[in-house]
Each structure stands twice: as C-alpha cells, then as structure tokens.
Design a protein around this motif. Structure first.
Motif, PDB file in Angstrom:
ATOM      1  N   VAL A  52       0.863  -1.171  -0.213  1.00 59.72           N
ATOM      2  CA  VAL A  52       0.234   0.054  -0.063  1.00 59.72           C
ATOM      3  C   VAL A  52       0.842   1.255   0.442  1.00 59.72           C
ATOM      4  CG1 VAL A  52      -1.248   1.244   1.152  1.00 59.72           C
ATOM      5  CG2 VAL A  52      -1.854  -1.548   1.631  1.00 59.72           C
ATOM      6  N   ALA A  53       2.066   1.206   0.384  1.00 59.29           N
ATOM      7  CA  ALA A  53       2.979   2.436   0.264  1.00 59.29           C
ATOM      8  C   ALA A  53       4.061   2.517  -0.418  1.00 59.29           C
ATOM      9  CB  ALA A  53       3.511   2.247   2.183  1.00 59.29           C
ATOM     10  N   GLU A 152      -4.787   0.186   3.816  1.00 55.88           N
ATOM     11  CA  GLU A 152      -5.334   0.929   3.069  1.00 55.88           C
ATOM     12  C   GLU A 152      -6.090   2.746   4.075  1.00 55.88           C
ATOM     13  OE1 GLU A 152      -8.842   2.348  -0.566  1.00 55.88           O
ATOM     14  OE2 GLU A 152      -8.613   0.523  -0.028  1.00 55.88           O
ATOM     15  N   PHE A 155      -3.242   4.303   6.578  1.00 55.13           N
ATOM     16  CA  PHE A 155      -2.166   5.015   6.095  1.00 55.13           C
ATOM     17  C   PHE A 155      -3.259   6.156   5.818  1.00 55.13           C
ATOM     18  CE2 PHE A 155       0.774   1.355   5.065  1.00 55.13           C
ATOM     19  CZ  PHE A 155       1.805   1.882   5.726  1.00 55.13           C
ATOM     20  N   GLU A 163      -3.006  10.160  -0.022  1.00 51.83           N
ATOM     21  CA  GLU A 163      -4.446   9.605  -0.340  1.00 51.83           C
ATOM     22  C   GLU A 163      -4.295   8.765  -1.846  1.00 51.83           C
ATOM     23  OE1 GLU A 163      -9.136   9.713  -0.143  1.00 51.83           O
ATOM     24  OE2 GLU A 163      -7.564  11.567   0.659  1.00 51.83           O
ATOM     25  N   TYR A 166      -2.075   5.863  -1.979  1.00 50.82           N
ATOM     26  CA  TYR A 166      -2.182   4.672  -1.538  1.00 50.82           C
ATOM     27  C   TYR A 166      -3.379   4.070  -2.025  1.00 50.82           C
ATOM     28  CZ  TYR A 166       0.445   7.139   2.338  1.00 50.82           C
ATOM     29  OH  TYR A 166       1.994   7.300   3.093  1.00 50.82           O
TER      30      TYR A 166
END
Length: 313
Positions: A52-53, A152, A155, A163, A166
C-alpha cells in the motif's frame, strides 16, 4: 548510615534524570523526523503495508518480528522492539489474538496508532472444544482483502497528503487478489467434497475456500510434542474417512511423514503459510505492488500443490 543514604538517593535522582532525558530525546527525535514510520507485527501484515505504501514519499515500513519465522504464539518483545514502537506513527497488527505479546502495548504507547487489520472479520474457532480464535485469516483470500482495506484506510488516515498513492496501490492489490480468488473458486468446483488432515491452523482457511473439509488440525511448532494418544486419534480418523493426503509446512513435513505416512498409507504435501521469505525479482518487477505479488505467487503455488495432491495435475 546517613552518608550511604545520601549516596543512594543521589543515585536514584541521577537514574531518574537519565530516564527522563532518554524519554525527552526519543520525543525530540519523533518531532524532528519527517514522514511516517509504519511498523507491522509480522510478515503477512508487512506484505500488505509495504504494498500500500509503495512509492509514497518519506514512508518507512518496518516489520517488528522480521527475524521470527512462522506465527507469533511464542514471541516476546525485545528492547529494540520497544524502541522501534516508541518511534512509530502507525502499528498494523493481524488481530484475532495473534499478537498476545502486545498485551500492554496500548497502555505503554498511548500516542501510537494501533490498527487491528482483522476488524470486521468472522474467525473460525481453533477446535470445537477450544474456543480460542483461529487467527490465521490471511490464508483466506477474503480475509486478506479485508485486511488490505483496513491497511489502506490506516495509511490514508495517518498521511492524507498521499491518499492518491495509497488508493492506487490498494486498488492494484485488490484487483490481483480478486483474480486469485477467482482461481480458487474454479478450484473449488473441482475439489469440493474432499477431506484432509492438516498440520497448520491456517490451512483450515485455505481448504475451506476449496470446499475441502478438515477432519483434524494439529498445530505444529518448534515445541510441539505429538502424544501417542493424539497420533492414534489422527491415524484412526484418516482410516475412517479414507484420508491419504496430509498437508504440512516444510519445517515439520519430515516429522509428519515419520509419524503418520506409513500408518495411514498417506502422502505428506508441503504448503506455504506465507509467514516469511524474500521477495523475488519477479515480485519486484510485477505491475502489482511487490508484497501482494509475492503473496499471490505463493498462494497460486499452494493451489497447484493441492490440485496435484488430488490428482488434478
């Protein structure tokens, strides 16, 4: 006596000053550092967070238990772990009772955002007699999809300025996981109705996706001692249900073979619980973020092994 007392009180004062200084220094470092430090409790969570990052600026993802293979039933926090958590902005955990070593973490790190990625999931119980939860939901693709969504949102909440990154990463992961789920659904059409015995709690979820009933689950770890009574029970259940396919992790396959294969006229097949390992070059080059690419690769290998075990390959 007064002199000794004075020395003792001075030592206590110095110790208190020293501890206060360390806490102040840690707080200072946290204020000065830029970006986000995300700590994950163990490998499946790390794969999600890293995915995700991926590509986000000034975001560091660190796995708390990176040198610990397998699940976390016997893990204890080290001084280095506690230092890492004191500097973290976000801590992603599996939940379901997996991280028993974190009993006091919420109390000790009041400013640490702890996110239970299993929130909203309905767990299996370990056995009908033991009401503890079977926390290995990452081996249920729907469970991992839920954990992805919770990761998600964690983060985005922690770092709303990125955003878009992510969301984009999570959507790419979701697409690949849904494709993997479709492959398991096709496998269920071929495999549904089978029976097996497994030697890892997470495999119960894996076989449930394929419509294969787990008659008995024996959780294996480095401390497991298989009693004569339990061995006899498993052998009897295998004979009763005509089970000749047994499934284990690599570390315990030889023990399972030595204990059960001859008595059940069965074969032991090795599956991957996705609790450790390195990302390959193909994982890193995939259009899907690397961590989830690795997960899907391992789960596809598991599916192929199961199909082969049941004579479909």
């Amino acid at each position: 006596m007064k002199k000794k007392k004075a020395v003792f009180m001075t030592a206590l004062l110095l110790a208190a000053v020293g501890i206060t200084a360390v806490i102040a220094m840690a707080a200072g470092r946290k204020k000065e550092k830029e970006g986000i430090l995300c700590v994950t409790s163990f490998y499946p969570m790390y794969l999600l967070a890293d995915s995700v990052a991926e590509g986000a600026e000034n975001v560091r993802v660190v796995n708390l238990t990176e040198n610990h293979g397998g699940c976390l039933h016997d893990y204890t926090l080290t001084t280095q772990d506690m230092r890492l958590l004191s500097e973290a902005d976000l801590f992603l955990i599996n939940g379901g009772g997996m991280e028993l070593f974190l009993t006091k973490t919420a109390e000790d790190y009041k400013n640490l955002r702890i996110v239970d990625t299993s929130k909203g999931y309905t767990f299996f119980e370990e056995t009908e007699h033991n009401h503890a939860l079977n926390a290995h939901l990452w081996l249920d693709i729907e469970g991992y999809l839920l954990q992805l969504s919770n990761t998600e949102e964690a983060f985005v909440a922690a770092d709303p300025s990125q955003e878009e990154i992510y969301r984009k990463n999570a959507e790419a992961c979701r697409k690949e996981l849904m494709a993997l789920k479709a492959e398991y659904d096709e496998g269920k059409d071929e495999l549904s109705g089978g029976k097996t015995v497994v030697f890892h709690e997470g495999f119960v979820y894996l076989f449930h996706m394929l419509g294969i009933e787990t008659i008995h689950c024996l959780a294996m770890d480095s401390d497991t001692q298989i009693s004569a009574g339990e061995a006899a029970q498993i052998i009897e259940e295998c004979r009763l249900h005509g089970i000749t396919r047994l499934f284990s992790e690599a570390d315990y396959a030889q023990t399972v073979t030595d204990t059960f294969a001859a008595e059940t006229q069965g074969t032991v097949f090795v599956l991957d619980a996705v609790t450790g390992g390195e990302m390959s070059a193909s994982d890193k080059e995939s259009t899907t973020p690397a961590g989830v690419a690795l997960y899907c690769s391992r789960m596809r290998e598991n599916l192929e092994i199961i199909k082969r075990a049941y004579g479909l390959r």
